[in-house]
Design a protein around this motif. Structure first.
Motif, mmCIF file in Angstrom:
data_model
loop_
_atom_site.group_PDB
_atom_site.id
_atom_site.type_symbol
_atom_site.label_atom_id
_atom_site.label_comp_id
_atom_site.label_asym_id
_atom_site.label_seq_id
_atom_site.Cartn_x
_atom_site.Cartn_y
_atom_site.Cartn_z
ATOM 1 N N GLU A 517 7.105 18.045 -7.637
ATOM 2 C CA GLU A 517 6.983 16.753 -8.324
ATOM 3 C C GLU A 517 8.282 15.950 -8.266
ATOM 4 O O GLU A 517 9.265 16.377 -7.671
ATOM 5 C CB GLU A 517 6.547 17.009 -9.768
ATOM 6 N N GLY A 518 8.231 14.771 -8.910
ATOM 7 C CA GLY A 518 9.294 13.770 -8.833
ATOM 8 C C GLY A 518 10.724 14.306 -8.869
ATOM 9 O O GLY A 518 11.081 15.059 -9.769
ATOM 10 N N ASP A 519 11.519 13.897 -7.901
ATOM 11 C CA ASP A 519 12.923 14.275 -7.810
ATOM 12 C C ASP A 519 13.623 13.121 -7.091
ATOM 13 O O ASP A 519 13.370 12.860 -5.913
ATOM 14 C CB ASP A 519 13.050 15.579 -7.011
ATOM 15 N N THR A 520 14.500 12.428 -7.815
ATOM 16 C CA THR A 520 15.101 11.210 -7.234
ATOM 17 C C THR A 520 15.967 11.490 -6.012
ATOM 18 O O THR A 520 16.177 10.599 -5.191
ATOM 19 C CB THR A 520 15.984 10.486 -8.269
ATOM 20 N N LEU A 521 16.492 12.700 -5.896
ATOM 21 C CA LEU A 521 17.387 12.961 -4.762
ATOM 22 C C LEU A 521 16.622 12.951 -3.441
ATOM 23 O O LEU A 521 17.145 12.524 -2.423
ATOM 24 C CB LEU A 521 18.098 14.302 -4.955
ATOM 25 N N TYR A 522 15.373 13.413 -3.455
ATOM 26 C CA TYR A 522 14.637 13.554 -2.202
ATOM 27 C C TYR A 522 13.532 12.521 -2.000
ATOM 28 O O TYR A 522 13.244 12.125 -0.878
ATOM 29 C CB TYR A 522 14.038 14.965 -2.105
ATOM 30 N N ASN A 523 12.879 12.112 -3.082
ATOM 31 C CA ASN A 523 11.748 11.190 -2.922
ATOM 32 C C ASN A 523 12.226 9.804 -2.495
ATOM 33 O O ASN A 523 13.314 9.377 -2.860
ATOM 34 C CB ASN A 523 10.983 11.017 -4.240
ATOM 35 N N ALA A 524 11.347 9.105 -1.758
ATOM 36 C CA ALA A 524 11.588 7.687 -1.486
ATOM 37 C C ALA A 524 11.245 6.905 -2.746
ATOM 38 O O ALA A 524 10.378 7.314 -3.526
ATOM 39 C CB ALA A 524 10.712 7.225 -0.328
ATOM 40 N N ILE A 525 11.903 5.772 -2.928
ATOM 41 C CA ILE A 525 11.688 4.984 -4.145
ATOM 42 C C ILE A 525 10.205 4.631 -4.304
ATOM 43 O O ILE A 525 9.494 4.407 -3.318
ATOM 44 C CB ILE A 525 12.577 3.732 -4.175
ATOM 45 N N ASP A 526 9.782 4.610 -5.560
ATOM 46 C CA ASP A 526 8.353 4.490 -5.845
ATOM 47 C C ASP A 526 8.151 3.778 -7.179
ATOM 48 O O ASP A 526 9.050 3.742 -8.013
ATOM 49 C CB ASP A 526 7.746 5.906 -5.910
ATOM 50 N N ASN A 527 6.961 3.228 -7.375
ATOM 51 C CA ASN A 527 6.652 2.483 -8.603
ATOM 52 C C ASN A 527 6.338 3.371 -9.804
ATOM 53 O O ASN A 527 6.175 2.860 -10.909
ATOM 54 C CB ASN A 527 5.456 1.552 -8.367
ATOM 55 N N GLY A 528 6.218 4.683 -9.602
ATOM 56 C CA GLY A 528 5.942 5.573 -10.733
ATOM 57 C C GLY A 528 4.460 5.797 -10.941
ATOM 58 O O GLY A 528 3.622 5.046 -10.451
ATOM 59 N N CYS A 529 4.135 6.839 -11.697
ATOM 60 C CA CYS A 529 2.721 7.186 -11.893
ATOM 61 C C CYS A 529 2.161 6.420 -13.074
ATOM 62 O O CYS A 529 1.995 6.945 -14.174
ATOM 63 C CB CYS A 529 2.569 8.695 -12.022
ATOM 64 N N TYR A 530 1.909 5.162 -12.831
ATOM 65 C CA TYR A 530 1.366 4.225 -13.809
ATOM 66 C C TYR A 530 0.100 3.602 -13.233
ATOM 67 O O TYR A 530 -0.198 3.721 -12.063
ATOM 68 C CB TYR A 530 2.358 3.078 -14.054
ATOM 69 N N THR A 531 -0.556 2.824 -14.072
ATOM 70 C CA THR A 531 -1.651 1.926 -13.705
ATOM 71 C C THR A 531 -2.694 2.545 -12.753
ATOM 72 O O THR A 531 -3.185 1.894 -11.846
ATOM 73 C CB THR A 531 -1.087 0.556 -13.200
ATOM 74 N N SER A 532 -2.984 3.819 -12.993
ATOM 75 C CA SER A 532 -4.032 4.513 -12.230
ATOM 76 C C SER A 532 -3.836 4.398 -10.726
ATOM 77 O O SER A 532 -4.783 4.165 -9.978
ATOM 78 C CB SER A 532 -5.416 3.975 -12.618
ATOM 79 N N ARG A 533 -2.584 4.535 -10.283
ATOM 80 C CA ARG A 533 -2.322 4.398 -8.852
ATOM 81 C C ARG A 533 -2.097 5.741 -8.154
ATOM 82 O O ARG A 533 -2.034 5.781 -6.917
ATOM 83 C CB ARG A 533 -1.120 3.470 -8.596
ATOM 84 N N SER A 534 -1.962 6.834 -8.911
ATOM 85 C CA SER A 534 -1.544 8.094 -8.271
ATOM 86 C C SER A 534 -2.477 8.496 -7.137
ATOM 87 O O SER A 534 -2.037 8.640 -5.995
ATOM 88 C CB SER A 534 -1.459 9.222 -9.298
ATOM 89 N N VAL A 535 -3.751 8.689 -7.443
ATOM 90 C CA VAL A 535 -4.665 9.135 -6.397
ATOM 91 C C VAL A 535 -4.998 7.983 -5.439
ATOM 92 O O VAL A 535 -4.993 8.158 -4.222
ATOM 93 C CB VAL A 535 -5.945 9.747 -7.013
ATOM 94 N N PHE A 536 -5.226 6.792 -5.993
ATOM 95 C CA PHE A 536 -5.682 5.672 -5.165
ATOM 96 C C PHE A 536 -4.621 5.252 -4.145
ATOM 97 O O PHE A 536 -4.946 4.996 -2.985
ATOM 98 C CB PHE A 536 -6.054 4.481 -6.053
ATOM 99 N N VAL A 537 -3.375 5.191 -4.556
ATOM 100 C CA VAL A 537 -2.319 4.734 -3.647
ATOM 101 C C VAL A 537 -1.577 5.922 -3.027
ATOM 102 O O VAL A 537 -1.558 6.086 -1.802
ATOM 103 C CB VAL A 537 -1.323 3.799 -4.378
ATOM 104 N N LEU A 538 -0.992 6.768 -3.877
ATOM 105 C CA LEU A 538 -0.210 7.884 -3.324
ATOM 106 C C LEU A 538 -1.119 8.909 -2.641
ATOM 107 O O LEU A 538 -0.753 9.497 -1.622
ATOM 108 C CB LEU A 538 0.620 8.548 -4.428
ATOM 109 N N GLY A 539 -2.306 9.111 -3.196
ATOM 110 C CA GLY A 539 -3.250 10.057 -2.580
ATOM 111 C C GLY A 539 -3.668 9.610 -1.188
ATOM 112 O O GLY A 539 -3.798 10.411 -0.264
ATOM 113 N N ARG A 540 -3.876 8.308 -1.051
ATOM 114 C CA ARG A 540 -4.214 7.767 0.269
ATOM 115 C C ARG A 540 -3.014 7.905 1.219
ATOM 116 O O ARG A 540 -3.171 8.200 2.408
ATOM 117 C CB ARG A 540 -4.656 6.309 0.135
ATOM 118 N N ALA A 541 -1.816 7.707 0.658
ATOM 119 C CA ALA A 541 -0.612 7.882 1.479
ATOM 120 C C ALA A 541 -0.508 9.328 1.961
ATOM 121 O O ALA A 541 -0.133 9.591 3.113
ATOM 122 C CB ALA A 541 0.627 7.480 0.676
#
Lengths: 767, 159
Positions: A517-541
């Motif tokens: 899960e989330g780790d600022t050192l390795y992850n690319a910048i992101d909008n965060g797990c808000y507004t029901s985007r996790s599966v719809f946006v990140l899941g598609r990614a």
């Protein structure tokens, strides 16, 4: 419906073995060498100026390492809701303050070797506070504040969201005032964060159950002037959020204390502190006006929303707009006007709650539609059928396509699943009187009624702000896979959903795919797990990235198996020619070949940008029993049909709906944070006096999914976690009103309100 | 005071301040962090453990009360390294979500099955009504307990 190997099959969420063994480590379980325990010094008054803090007795407690106040930490104003420093939102809050604005505002903190020492010392702090007049409601603030709560932005009036000309619409105007009280989220894990500042390298580590490690990093780096690459925020396992862990509440505090002491610091809040000084659901009042023509078509609506932001604005102005912008997501209308105001008061801070305005707007609109159905004497379903948006409508606010919008289908299937017509008729015929098991009985002690509500919701930020998912994926030598994606599982299984998505594409066991899960050192910048985007946006990614990794595997396989790609088949981490399954290579063979004899790593990066935001439509049906002796209400049946597009992990999605029903039933029957009108203090800062609906008071929720796989989410998925809550409260409230013959539009409807309604109705009947 | 008790099958004798809460003793002195503090007032059930086979809230028991008693915490269920039937049933029936209530929930269920090897759905819902889970409507938890009960009965009962 497409048949998949992993997607659509039930699997337990990520890390259940450790969770069931009691071995999963949450932030509260973390212990670092030399770590100090932090205890906050909170304001006992609703509004005032701290003249002095006498810490002389507190300092004598053995084990006390430091006592900090506003004088010892940066006094930079910030907004806890800011995810990136570039966001333009009002700054009002400070780490600690001498201008206290609610009972529970932070004056300072004690740092000690043990929790007990920190608590004892904090209780010995003597505060000298000059009390100011306290303004405990938006009405009081709007009437004028002799001593302002804030010099600027005390009241924010967001832009009016409008289309058409409501005033010019013809037809009878109906009005309804809907309101709901403050509630606390009751995520089972109270807030906790740990920070460790390393003075020599000026670097910081933070462990926190946040919904955005980048939001937490931005807050910490900006407040303390640290280089972002030197602030590493890890998302710790989350014992539920429901919005309460969305904002950056604890992270700046532990970071300040760790910098001040040069030692690691843990801040673990008690349940009372969670209620007092984190975030509560907004108390809202909304006046809804709407006009129907003779055919009962809704011509237009006007909403006036008043939001009590609590002591600091934080995200409240955005929350108003989040409600307003959804005005044309469910009902077809010619005109709408949504006015709103977000008002600071001397009460605990209001903020993010599951659904972020969606449930609030639905509550208001569905109450209005249910009231209209009663007034016009039509079946609530029929009234809705006349007024819902047709499939693939474009909303008049922000002009984007809302997706397949199968309103008629969810209502039809829901009605059948619940037995709407039968139940409605049965209870109405008998004057709603029943005995304990629900059998109609004209002399029964109980009343039963049914109600329904519909909604849609968001799936991500599009087109309100730029959204994307950037991630990388690699295959290890043994054929296992690791994914680098900025995911924050709230405990609801988004990691497992991603494992299944990647496993489906790569034709391999999801259990062999690691998704930290989330780790600022390795992850690319992101909008965060808000507004029901996790599966719809990140899941598609994840899905798109997995496809690219599979291409790399096939590129090598094509060569090694001397077979064109199109004729190759992948199955269970192996690849073989369709015509000759015995001639197969394992993914591990290919990974070794790539490293030993070819171009090195099997590694891909990908950015996915969503170009749609389709609403998951749902219809909820509730049956409520009212005990006329005690006023106690109980949910006795509940059915929901949810247009999920594709349920990646169906049983876990059913839990989300079950959770939402529990949550919403609490909001209708009992959940309420009560503020003392004299002191501004919360009267019920304990779970003994803050009631939630318990296991024995809930029915088994019936759930059916519509899966047309039409959406742009992975395998056609739409959102679920927030959407599940959206129509629950108005559906249950409608059932309660049906049982009682009442017109309640304010929640919660506690037993005392039920009894006084019955009493006045009895008097009315006797007249 | 020296307090002597059985913890997860092992005899323990320890010098403890009798006024300390059992949850702090477990988490801080024995590093058994499975029991979680969700409220500190015996309302949420996240810190449930078994004392002589009966569920108790570890936040409501004091160290001075432990003498001569037999304690079982969530860690004691899988002391051998293998998850027990109840833990397995929770996983297989999707009854574990965020996991914060899970250790307490499993211990309450364990307590129920020790008393009543074949509980009805209503009895299960009543037995776990002192444990709050906010991630579900408890349906999967009820299924898990029923499933575990059936498997345990097939094996000759809970131990």
């Amino acid at each position: 419906m497409t048949d998949f190997r992993y997607v659509g099959k039930d699997d337990s969420v990520f890390n259940t073995q450790d969770k069931a063994a009691g071995a999963a480590l949450y932030a509260c379980d973390l212990h670092l060498p030399r770590m100090l325990q932090m205890k906050l010094i909170l304001s006992p008054v609703a509004h005032g100026k701290v003249r002095s803090v006498d810490a002389s007795e507190a300092e004598k407690v053995p084990g006390v390492a430091a006592i900090l106040t506003w004088q010892d930490v940066p006094q930079t104003k910030y907004n806890r809701g800011r995810v990136r420093a570039s966001e333009e939102i009002p700054d009002q809050e400070t780490i600690f303050t001498d201008h206290v604005r609610f009972v529970g505002d932070r004056i300072g903190a004690v740092l000690a070797e043990t929790k007990e020492a920190a608590e004892e010392a904090a209780s010995l702090i003597k505060l000298d506070i000059e009390e100011y007049p306290a303004y405990l409601s938006p009405q009081q603030v709007l009437a004028g504040t002799k001593v302002p709560i804030h010099e600027t932005d005390q009241v924010i009036v967001p832009e009016v969201v409008a289309f058409g000309d409501y005033e010019a619409e013809k037809g009878e105007e109906l009005q309804l005032l809907s309101s709901s009280e403050r509630t606390t989220h009751i995520a089972m894990e109270p807030h906790c964060a740990v920070a460790s500042y390393h003075p020599a390298s000026k670097s910081m580590e933070v462990w926190t159950a946040t919904q955005s490690v980048f939001g937490a990093r931005s807050a910490v780096a900006t407040l303390f002037g640290l280089d972002m690459q030197k602030v590493r925020v890890y998302k710790s396992p989350m014992g539920g959020s429901f919005g309460c862990k969305q904002e950056m509440i604890l992270e700046p505090l532990v970071a300040a204390a760790s910098i001040a002491t040069g030692r690691p610091v843990k801040l673990e809040l008690s349940r009372a502190e969670v209620m007092m000084c984190t975030v509560l659901r907004h108390p809202i009042g909304v006046l809804t006006r709407g006009k129907f023509d003779e055919d009962l078509r809704l011509k237009g609506v006007r909403l006036d929303i008043l939001l009590d932001a609590g002591a600091y604005q934080t995200i409240s102005p955005d929350y108003c707009l989040s409600m307003a912008k959804k005005i044309n997501w469910t009902y077809d209308m010619q005109s709408a006007e949504v006015h709103s105001a977000s008002v600071c008061t001397n009460t605990p801070v209001s903020g993010s709650y599951r659904g972020w305005g969606g449930p609030e707007l639905c509550f208001v609109m569905e109450n209005f539609m249910n009231m209209a159905a009663r007034r016009y004497g039509v079946d609530p379903i029929e009234l809705r059928k006349k007024n819902v948006l047709p499939p693939w409508s474009v909303t008049k606010v922000l002009n984007f396509n809302l997706g397949s919008l199968p309103f008629a289908e969810v209502m039809g299937k829901g009605s059948a699943l619940f037995g709407w017509e039968e139940k409605r008729k049965l209870y109405a015929e008998q004057g709603h009187r029943c005995d304990k098991d629900g059998t109609p009985d004209p002399n029964g002690r109980y009343l039963r009624g049914v109600g329904m509500a519909i909604c849609t919701h968001t799936s991500g930020y599009f087109p309100r702000r730029p959204d994307w998912g950037t991630l990388s994926m690699k295959m290890e030598e043994d054929g296992s896979v690791s994914v680098n994606v900025n995911i924050h599982d709230h405990g609801c299984g988004s990691v497992m959903a991603f494992q299944k998505i990647a496993g489906e594409v790569l034709c391999m066991d999801p259990g062999k795919i690691a998704i930290p899960e989330g780790d600022t050192l390795y992850n690319a910048i992101d909008n965060g797990c808000y507004t029901s985007r996790s599966v719809f946006v990140l899941g598609r990614a994840v899905m798109e990235t997995a496809k690219e990794l599979k291409e790399q595997i096939l590129d090598y396989a094509e060569k090694l198996l001397e077979t064109p790609k199109e004729e190759l088949v992948c199955e269970d981490s192996r690849v073989f020619p369709a015509a000759d399954p015995d001639k197969s290579l394992s993914y591990s063979d290919i990974a070794y070949y790539a490293a030993d004899k070819a171009h090195g790593a099997l590694f891909v990066t990908h950015t996915y940008e969503p170009a749609s935001n389709v609403g998951p439509v749902s219809a909820d049906f509730a049956e409520v029993e009212v005990d006329t002796y005690t006023g106690h209400c109980r949910l006795t049946d509940f059915a929901c049909v949810h247009d999920i597009g594709k349920a990646i992990n169906p049983e876990v999605c059913r839990s989300q709906i079950g959770s939402a029903v529990q949550n919403g039933a609490g909001m209708v029957f009992c959940e309420q944070i009560r503020i003392d009108p004299k002191t501004g203090a919360i009267q019920n800062t304990s779970m003994e006096r803050y009631h939630v609906v318990r296991a024995a008071e809930l029915p088994n929720v019936k759930v059916e999914f519509l899966e047309d796989e039409s959406a742009d989410g992975p395998f056609g998925a739409k959102s679920i976690g927030e959407a599940a809550l959206v129509p629950v409260v108005p559906a249950i409230l409608a059932a309660l009103n049906d049982a009682l013959g009442s017109g309640f539009s304010a929640v919660p409807v506690t037993p005392d309100k039920v009894l006084s309604f019955l009493e006045s109705a009895g008097k009315e009947a006797a007249r | 005071m020296i307090v002597t008790f059985i913890l997860n099958g092992q005899p323990v004798s320890k010098d403890l301040d009798p006024s300390r809460r059992l949850i702090d003793v477990l988490r801080e002195d024995f590093l058994l962090t499975g029991a979680k503090e969700g409220c500190g007032e015996g309302e949420c059930g996240s810190c449930t453990i078994l004392m002589d086979g009966l569920p108790v809230h570890a936040c409501m028991v004091l160290a001075g009360q432990l003498d001569g008693h037999r304690l079982l915490t969530i860690e004691g269920l899988s002391a051998s390294g293998e998850l027990d039937i109840l833990q397995q049933a929770f996983i297989e029936n999707n009854a574990v979500h965020c996991g914060f209530c899970t250790p307490g929930m499993i211990m309450s269920a364990k307590g129920l099955l020790l008393q009543n090897p074949d509980p009805t759905e209503e009895e299960i819902r009543t037995a776990i009504s002192g444990n709050i889970c906010r991630c579900s409507d408890y349906r999967q938890i009820v299924m898990a307990v029923k499933d575990a009960a059936a498997r345990l009965r097939a094996q000759g009962g809970a131990r």
